[in-house]
Design an enzyme around this catalytic site. Structure first.
Site, PDB file in Angstrom:
ATOM      1  N   SER A 138     -17.755   8.287  34.798  1.00 34.02           N
ATOM      2  CA  SER A 138     -18.606   8.579  33.645  1.00 34.02           C
ATOM      3  C   SER A 138     -19.667   7.506  33.545  1.00 34.02           C
ATOM      4  O   SER A 138     -19.377   6.316  33.721  1.00 34.02           O
ATOM      5  CB  SER A 138     -17.770   8.613  32.361  1.00 34.02           C
ATOM      6  N   HIS A 163     -29.210   3.510  29.613  1.00 36.29           N
ATOM      7  CA  HIS A 163     -30.164   3.298  28.524  1.00 36.29           C
ATOM      8  C   HIS A 163     -31.317   2.429  29.047  1.00 36.29           C
ATOM      9  O   HIS A 163     -31.195   1.205  29.124  1.00 36.29           O
ATOM     10  CB  HIS A 163     -29.494   2.604  27.335  1.00 36.29           C
ATOM     11  N   HIS A 193     -27.023  10.740  31.100  1.00 39.06           N
ATOM     12  CA  HIS A 193     -25.552  10.699  31.112  1.00 39.06           C
ATOM     13  C   HIS A 193     -25.051  11.629  32.203  1.00 39.06           C
ATOM     14  O   HIS A 193     -25.643  12.683  32.456  1.00 39.06           O
ATOM     15  CB  HIS A 193     -25.017  11.163  29.750  1.00 39.06           C
ATOM     16  N   ASN A 209     -21.063  12.825  34.177  1.00 41.91           N
ATOM     17  CA  ASN A 209     -19.611  12.685  34.190  1.00 41.91           C
ATOM     18  C   ASN A 209     -19.029  13.728  35.131  1.00 41.91           C
ATOM     19  O   ASN A 209     -19.449  14.883  35.113  1.00 41.91           O
ATOM     20  CB  ASN A 209     -19.062  12.878  32.769  1.00 41.91           C
ATOM     21  N   VAL A 210     -18.111  13.320  35.980  1.00 44.34           N
ATOM     22  CA  VAL A 210     -17.322  14.269  36.770  1.00 44.34           C
ATOM     23  C   VAL A 210     -15.871  13.820  36.682  1.00 44.34           C
ATOM     24  O   VAL A 210     -15.575  12.623  36.772  1.00 44.34           O
ATOM     25  CB  VAL A 210     -17.787  14.368  38.235  1.00 44.34           C
ATOM     26  N   ARG A 211     -14.956  14.768  36.509  1.00 44.23           N
ATOM     27  CA  ARG A 211     -13.580  14.389  36.205  1.00 44.23           C
ATOM     28  C   ARG A 211     -12.592  15.434  36.719  1.00 44.23           C
ATOM     29  O   ARG A 211     -12.950  16.594  36.946  1.00 44.23           O
ATOM     30  CB  ARG A 211     -13.404  14.209  34.697  1.00 44.23           C
ATOM     31  N   HIS A 223     -34.058  20.010  35.629  1.00 43.99           N
ATOM     32  CA  HIS A 223     -33.369  21.300  35.668  1.00 43.99           C
ATOM     33  C   HIS A 223     -33.442  21.948  37.049  1.00 43.99           C
ATOM     34  O   HIS A 223     -32.525  22.691  37.430  1.00 43.99           O
ATOM     35  CB  HIS A 223     -33.910  22.224  34.583  1.00 43.99           C
ATOM     36  N   HIS A 235     -24.606  18.797  12.567  1.00 44.99           N
ATOM     37  CA  HIS A 235     -25.018  18.245  11.277  1.00 44.99           C
ATOM     38  C   HIS A 235     -26.507  17.906  11.242  1.00 44.99           C
ATOM     39  O   HIS A 235     -27.063  17.691  10.167  1.00 44.99           O
ATOM     40  CB  HIS A 235     -24.180  17.015  10.923  1.00 44.99           C
ATOM     41  N   GLY A 272      -6.686   4.420  25.285  1.00 47.14           N
ATOM     42  CA  GLY A 272      -7.364   3.938  26.487  1.00 47.14           C
ATOM     43  C   GLY A 272      -8.053   2.602  26.274  1.00 47.14           C
ATOM     44  O   GLY A 272      -8.011   2.008  25.198  1.00 47.14           O
TER      45      GLY A 272
END
Length: 306
Positions: free
Chosen positions: A98, A102, A112, A114-116, A151, A181, A265
């Protein structure tokens, strides 16, 4: 072969972390990643270890964290079983890479990826496993060509796996990275997938690798185009304000953050995604017709970019 090969997944993820760190160090020019390898002894909720890589105050990247973790637990946490209640009571192992980048320059987007891989097991029953991940882009001062490039690379990652794959995971990304929100997306999206196993292990693993391998080709050309753009305190101030949305999303909605915290964690690794500096303001709105207003009017709404 449809039996999960966890060692092959782990080896790929470790290599991916190394290659991304090397590419980002080369692009930054002066910043270097701090290496923090850690292990967690067997405890009530979680054991395992990982490799945290963090760059701070680079020439281009104000903060960059690329984390690999491989953890084990006796019971799936609530964040994982909320939409899969049949997994309650199973032991699990989870591994992944992950990262959150910035940049210092407000014209370079935050990104960002992430591969999991998860596998949940119970004695006397077949293991339940799946892949997840994706990548998304969060610009402050967007350029249409950058969003289109991002993209286009996302679609290239998906194209070998079926004509409808990009559209499916692009839509899921728009829906996932949405701040209810606020009534706005976190950025301009990308890809998001989860619970991937219906095509069998080999094809599912190949797709996860394709997503991981397309992150650097998607992101670094944008960084290279924008990192020398001149900016003033006004743009920097807006960047810090918009980073607040990143904090809101990660602490309220992000599954990975919730999973890590609920399983006890490693807090430093879980929260490495937070921006180093951020500003919050009460009821602030951009002036109509400004570049800041354009972000809200044009870019923080789901749409087709290619």
């Amino acid at each position: 072969m449809n039996t999960p090969d966890t060692e092959a997944v782990k080896n790929y993820l470790l290599g991916l972390q190394d290659s991304i760190c090397a590419a980002l160090e080369k692009e930054d020019g002066s910043g270097r990643f701090l290496h923090d390898d850690w292990e967690r002894e067997q405890g009530e909720h979680l054991s395992g270890g990982g490799r945290t890589r963090v760059m701070s105050e680079g020439a281009v990247f104000e903060s960059a964290g690329i984390n690999f973790s491989h953890v084990f637990g006796p019971e799936m946490p609530g964040s994982a079983t909320a939409h899969r209640p049949e997994l309650a009571g199973r032991s699990f192992q989870a591994m992944g890479v992950s990262l959150v980048i910035h940049p210092k320059n407000p014209y370079v987007p935050t990104s960002h990826a992430n591969v999991r891989f998860f596998i949940a097991e119970k004695e006397g029953e077949d293991p339940v496993w799946w892949f997840g991940g994706g990548f998304d882009l969060t610009p402050f001062y967007p350029f249409e060509e950058d969003v289109v490039h991002w993209h286009t690379e996302a679609k290239k990652a998906c194209d070998p796996f079926g004509e409808a794959t990009y559209a499916k995971y692009k839509k899921w990304c728009d829906e996932y990275f949405y701040l209810k929100h606020r009534g706005e997306t976190r950025g301009v999206g990308g890809l998001f997938f989860d619970d991937l196993n219906e095509e069998g292990f080999e094809k599912s693993f190949a797709f996860m690798q394709s997503v991981g391998d397309h992150y650097i080709p998607a992101y670094l050309p944008i960084v290279n185009r924008r990192k020398e753009t001149a900016y003033t305190e006004r743009e920097r101030d807006f960047q810090l304000y918009r980073r607040g949305r990143y904090v809101e999303f990660n602490l309220v909605y992000d599954r990975g953050t919730l999973f890590g915290l609920q399983t006890g964690g490693r807090t430093e690794s879980i929260l490495m995604s937070m921006p180093p500096l951020v500003k919050f303001r009460y009821n602030w709105k951009p002036e109509p017709g400004t570049e800041e207003a354009k972000l809200y009017q044009r870019y923080l709404k789901p749409q087709d970019w290619i």
